[in-house]
Motif scaffolding. Structure first.
Motif, short mmCIF file in Angstrom:
data_model
loop_
_atom_site.label_atom_id
_atom_site.label_comp_id
_atom_site.label_asym_id
_atom_site.label_seq_id
_atom_site.Cartn_x
_atom_site.Cartn_y
_atom_site.Cartn_z
N THR A 153 0.83 -1.21 0.00
CA THR A 153 0.00 0.00 0.00
C THR A 153 0.86 1.25 0.00
N LEU A 154 1.88 1.26 0.83
CA LEU A 154 2.76 2.43 0.91
C LEU A 154 3.42 2.71 -0.43
N LEU A 155 3.79 1.65 -1.14
CA LEU A 155 4.37 1.82 -2.47
C LEU A 155 3.32 2.36 -3.44
N ARG A 156 2.11 1.86 -3.34
CA ARG A 156 1.04 2.25 -4.26
C ARG A 156 0.70 3.73 -4.13
N VAL A 157 0.76 4.25 -2.92
CA VAL A 157 0.38 5.65 -2.71
C VAL A 157 1.58 6.59 -2.69
N ASN A 158 2.76 6.07 -3.04
CA ASN A 158 3.98 6.87 -3.17
C ASN A 158 4.44 7.47 -1.84
N ARG A 159 4.34 6.69 -0.76
CA ARG A 159 4.84 7.18 0.52
C ARG A 159 6.36 7.21 0.56
N CYS A 160 7.00 6.29 -0.16
CA CYS A 160 8.47 6.25 -0.21
C CYS A 160 9.11 5.94 1.15
N HIS A 161 8.38 5.22 2.01
CA HIS A 161 8.97 4.64 3.21
C HIS A 161 8.27 3.31 3.45
N THR A 162 8.76 2.54 4.41
CA THR A 162 8.21 1.22 4.69
C THR A 162 7.65 1.16 6.11
N TRP A 163 6.92 0.08 6.39
CA TRP A 163 6.45 -0.16 7.76
C TRP A 163 7.63 -0.36 8.70
N ALA A 164 8.68 -0.98 8.24
CA ALA A 164 9.87 -1.16 9.08
C ALA A 164 10.44 0.20 9.51
N ASP A 165 10.35 1.21 8.65
CA ASP A 165 10.77 2.56 9.03
C ASP A 165 9.93 3.08 10.19
N THR A 166 8.62 2.81 10.14
CA THR A 166 7.74 3.25 11.22
C THR A 166 8.09 2.56 12.53
N VAL A 167 8.28 1.26 12.49
CA VAL A 167 8.61 0.50 13.70
C VAL A 167 9.91 1.02 14.32
N SER A 168 10.92 1.23 13.49
CA SER A 168 12.20 1.73 13.98
C SER A 168 12.06 3.12 14.59
N ALA A 169 11.34 4.01 13.90
CA ALA A 169 11.18 5.37 14.39
C ALA A 169 10.45 5.41 15.73
#
Length: 296
Positions: A153-169
């Motif tokens: 989904t994140l790729l589809r909407v052009n967020r340019c980050h991943t869920w792993a980025d969220t977990v780490s942050a």
């Protein structure tokens, strides 16, 4: 009866009296707009749809806050405030410049703390260290735009980050002694109802304080508006049903700040519910009165 911790109850853990967020536009951009990660921004984003008129790009931070204080102070003279850096990515600059802006906000009389809206891939360890020191004296929250836990989904909407980025942050921010909020959009293209609920569950497994969510809205001037005919958008009843299940999933120690967003009517294409946010909350609370707090 099914209940949840609302935002005012959450704030009462840290402040006495009535609190109000004052929105700031500090003239930032985003890495998926300026080319460092992508171009064009998220497919659903038109920043004018959520930046109130009191926030102006060419007005200093302190002046924006003073204007907000005048607006709310007429009705609530004893109000205290949180400075909300909202528009675009508010950690996307050097730590030195960022801390100068944050301290400028905190120096305004009546400002009790900071809420900093940003992306989970745009917070350095250096900035977290500086904010950690600030958080020992003031309330500080970083609000991360997670939007979904599903990378496709994140790729589809052009967020340019991943869920792993969220977990780490989230984990790094919590370890720094800073409060954490997560923002989600329900109904992103390609997502099923179960995927949305899975995202809520994934968020609740993280050490967060606040969860914000809202329905997908199609806004003029966005790439999403070119896809509008093929989108499956929520009706009010469908979204109420989803929010009941969201409340079932969110534990009491995590506050739900918001369920809906209302874009300006002149920018909104769909869905047109013609409901104020508080009106939706009233409908939801009436539904929750009749709900068993235990899932079957």
């Amino acid at each position: 009866m099914l209940t949840y911790t609302d935002y005012s109850a959450y704030l009462s853990r840290y402040f006495s009296g009535k609190m109000q967020k004052l929105t700031i536009d500090a003239r930032f951009t985003c890495p998926n707009r300026d080319g460092s990660k992508g171009r064009g921004g998220c497919i659903y984003c038109n920043n004018h749809s959520f930046s109130p008129s009191v926030a102006r790009e060419d007005v200093p931070v302190a002046d924006q806050l003073e204007a907000g204080k005048r607006f709310f102070g007429r009705k609530y003279p004893d109000m205290r405030y949180l400075a909300y850096f909202q528009s675009y990515t508010n950690t996307y600059d050097s730590p030195q410049k960022l801390m100068r802006l944050y301290r400028e906000a905190l120096a305004v009389d009546g400002i009790e703390g900071l809420i900093i809206g940003t992306r989970p891939d745009c917070v350095s360890d250096e900035l977290l260290s500086d904010l950690s020191a600030l958080a020992r004296e003031h309330y500080v929250m970083i609000e991360y735009g997670a939007e979904s836990s599903h990378d496709e989904t994140l790729l589809r909407v052009n967020r340019c980050h991943t869920w792993a980025d969220t977990v780490s942050a989230v984990r790094r921010t919590t370890e720094a002694g800073i409060h954490v909020g997560l923002h989600l959009i329900m109904g992103l293209p390609g997502e099923t109802r179960q995927m949305m609920l899975d995202t809520v569950s994934a968020c609740c497994r993280l050490p967060i304080d606040v969860l914000k969510l809202h329905q997908l809205q199609v806004i003029k001037g966005t790439r999403l508006s070119q896809m509008a005919d093929g989108l499956r958008l929520f009706t009010v009843e469908e979204y109420l049903d989803l929010c009941v299940d969201v409340v079932r999933l969110v534990p009491e120690h995590i506050a739900i700040e918001r369920f809906t967003s209302s874009a300006p009517r002149e920018l909104l294409i769909a869905p047109r519910w013609d409901l104020k946010n508080y009106e939706f909350v009233n409908l939801l609370k009436n539904r929750l009165k009749n709900e068993d707090p235990v899932c079957e």
